[in-house]
Each structure stands twice: as C-alpha cells, then as structure tokens.
Design an enzyme around this catalytic site. Structure first.
Site, PDB file in Angstrom:
ATOM      1  N   THR A  69     -25.148 -13.359 -25.611  1.00  0.00           N
ATOM      2  CA  THR A  69     -24.521 -14.222 -24.617  1.00  0.00           C
ATOM      3  C   THR A  69     -23.885 -15.373 -25.386  1.00  0.00           C
ATOM      4  OG1 THR A  69     -26.077 -13.651 -22.862  1.00  0.00           O
ATOM      5  CG2 THR A  69     -24.892 -15.726 -22.631  1.00  0.00           C
ATOM      6  N   LYS A  86     -20.863 -13.003 -17.505  1.00  0.00           N
ATOM      7  CA  LYS A  86     -22.231 -13.454 -17.763  1.00  0.00           C
ATOM      8  C   LYS A  86     -22.392 -14.926 -17.391  1.00  0.00           C
ATOM      9  CE  LYS A  86     -26.485 -13.321 -19.093  1.00  0.00           C
ATOM     10  NZ  LYS A  86     -26.951 -12.992 -20.451  1.00  0.00           N
ATOM     11  N   LYS A 145     -28.890 -23.217 -23.401  1.00  0.00           N
ATOM     12  CA  LYS A 145     -27.793 -22.773 -24.269  1.00  0.00           C
ATOM     13  C   LYS A 145     -26.714 -22.098 -23.446  1.00  0.00           C
ATOM     14  CE  LYS A 145     -27.572 -18.854 -26.066  1.00  0.00           C
ATOM     15  NZ  LYS A 145     -26.872 -17.554 -25.819  1.00  0.00           N
TER      16      LYS A 145
END
Length: 308
Positions: A116, A191, A259
C-alpha cells in the site's frame, strides 16, 4: 478505462494454465509470507527475498522454494516479481536501489507491487519498468493477515489489460476477488478509498459501543439487533467482540493505518478533495499511538474513548 471485473477465486490452478512459471516474492512480512506460500503450494517455482534473511530461510523450510541474498538475485530468471513491503521508501529500495529487483529482472517480465503506497510511486515505477521493457501493475491488497493466510485477499490493480491478463492466474492463488481498475496508479487510488471508508466505519462503531456501554445496555444484544440492518458492516461483524473484551491484537496495526491515512490525505490535497472525517480519525489514531497503542489493531479507537 477497461470494464471492471471481479474474478472468482480458483484454488486448483495448474502451471500450464499460465505462461508464468517462476516467480520472485520480495518481502515476507505477515502478509507476504503466506502469499508466497500459496504460490509455492500452487506449483510455481518461488524465489524469495526478505530483509531479515533468517525469515527467508525459515520460509524455505515451510515451503518449496529458494531464498536469495538480494532483491536483484531473487528477481533473476523470474517471469513475475511480486513486492510486498512497508512503504514508498522500502519499495524504492527493493526495486530501484543498488541491488534492487529491476537490476535483475529480465525484459518481458512483470513487476507487481502489493505494497500500500502512493499513486505517485506507482507512476514512477511504471515509467522505470517500461523503460527497460518490463510491465508494471500496482496491486495493493485488502483482507489483512487472516485474508493472506486463507488465500482470500481483495486485490485492486492498476495497469494495462494485457499485463493484467498475464498475471491474474498467479494472483488468483491468494485472492478472493481480483479487479483491474484502470491504468497504473488506479489500484493505489482505490486502496485509498478503502482506507478512507474503514476509518469512518471503525470510529462510528467505537462511538456506538462506547455509548451503549455508558447507557448500561447489553452490547452483544445491541450488536445482534443493529447488525441486521443498515448499521451492519464487516468491522461490526468481525471486531465487536474483541472491542467489547478490550482486546486489540487481532488485525491491522494503528502504525500502518496512520501511514495509509497520511497517503490518503496527501493525495487529497493534490486532488483538492475534502476529507474532514478522515483527517479527524487520523488525529484520533495519533492519540492511540500516544497511549502506547501503535501496534494495537485499528479497532482500538474504542480504547481511546474509554481511557481505562
């Protein structure tokens, strides 16, 4: 943009069904370890690399395959190179670095990044790959460690249709659903949408359970009722019990969620998109980190409200 297609999982995959026979898997964390294992069990020749070499050695004891000292060595001879590491910098190191995979991968191979990461990195890698005759697909996953272990991940891809067709047999080994969303970067953008939605849902569930607790309600009974209606969600079904029990070691860590949300918020600024709830929940996760909960799972937003 190509038509979106959800592909069902097919566990009984023969190598003859796909031109790809040798794969390299770079990054054997909680996700990559079982993902690479599924490929080995499906009959692919798997070459692995992990920053901690001992873990790669252990993997070769659990599965058929070989471990290598650098990403470059692991990529040599592989038709497909898969990357699953921590963040943008990690991806750059294992792909573009001095001993990165792109120094070992052969022309005509495909590089798939399951990390990701940012859409900007996807565009950067796509350009670097194509400059040396290598195809690229950004393919972040959703489903967590449990999904990786069960071979039931949702994979969101960005890239060219022809390249997607070449790799879907291999990816389907550990996928529940496999989707091509558009050109390079589209997987990472999707995502981001996923993480944005999760952040709001988890905060809502935490507040609901906290309210029920303060009101003296039987929280299990409350969830049993409301989960059958519009309030129901995957988070409610899979996390409410552990949240009630004040247990937060069952999923994706807060440090990783922050993150991911930082990537979402950075991209939102580029797009002039407004994400007020996401920004607020990101701050709440910062509070959880300050409580020492960086490794707790994302449902720990409830513990922030309890402060016990």
């Amino acid at each position: 943009m190509p038509r979106r297609r959800w592909l069902p999982i097919h566990k009984e995959i023969k190598m003859s069904d796909n031109a790809i026979q040798t794969v390299s898997f770079i990054g054997l964390g909680v996700m990559g370890y079982p993902m690479a294992g599924h490929l080995a069990k499906a009959g692919y020749a798997v070459r692995v690399y992990n920053r901690t070499a001992a873990k790669a050695e252990t993997w070769t004891k659990d599965y058929a395959g070989s471990h290598h000292a650098t990403p470059k060595e692991a990529a040599e001879g592989a038709d497909l190179v898969l990357v699953c590491v921590g963040n943008d910098d990690d991806v750059r190191q294992v792909t573009l670095g001095e001993n990165g995979a792109l120094h070992g991968i052969h022309e005509g191979a495909v590089l798939v990044d399951h990390t990701t990461a940012s859409a900007n990195l996807a565009h950067e890698l796509d350009a670097a790959c194509r400059a040396q005759g290598v195809a690229f697909i950004d393919a972040p996953v959703s489903g967590g460690q449990q999904g990786a272990e069960k071979g039931a991940l949702t994979i969101m891809c960005g890239g060219e249709e022809a390249d997607f067709q070449r790799v879907q047999g291999a990816l389907n080994v550990y996928a529940r659903a496999l989707n091509l969303l558009g050109p390079a970067g589209s997987g990472q953008m999707t995502k981001m949408v996923n993480q944005i939605c999760i952040a709001g849902v988890v905060q809502g569930l935490a507040e609901g359970l906290h309210f029920a607790e303060q009101a003296g309600l039987d929280r299990e009974q409350v969830i049993e009722v409301i989960s059958q209606g519009a309030a129901g969600s995957w988070q409610m079904e899979n996390r409410h019990k552990t949240m009630i029990e004040n247990e937060y070691d069952h999923g994706f860590a807060v440090n990783w969620m922050r993150k991911d949300l930082a990537i979402c918020l950075d991209q939102a600024r580029e797009l002039d998109a407004r994400l007020p709830v996401t920004a607020l929940v990101d701050q709440f996760y910062g509070d959880v980190q300050a409580m020492g909960g960086g490794r707790w799972d994302t449902s720990s937003l409830l513990k922030r409200l309890r402060r016990d």
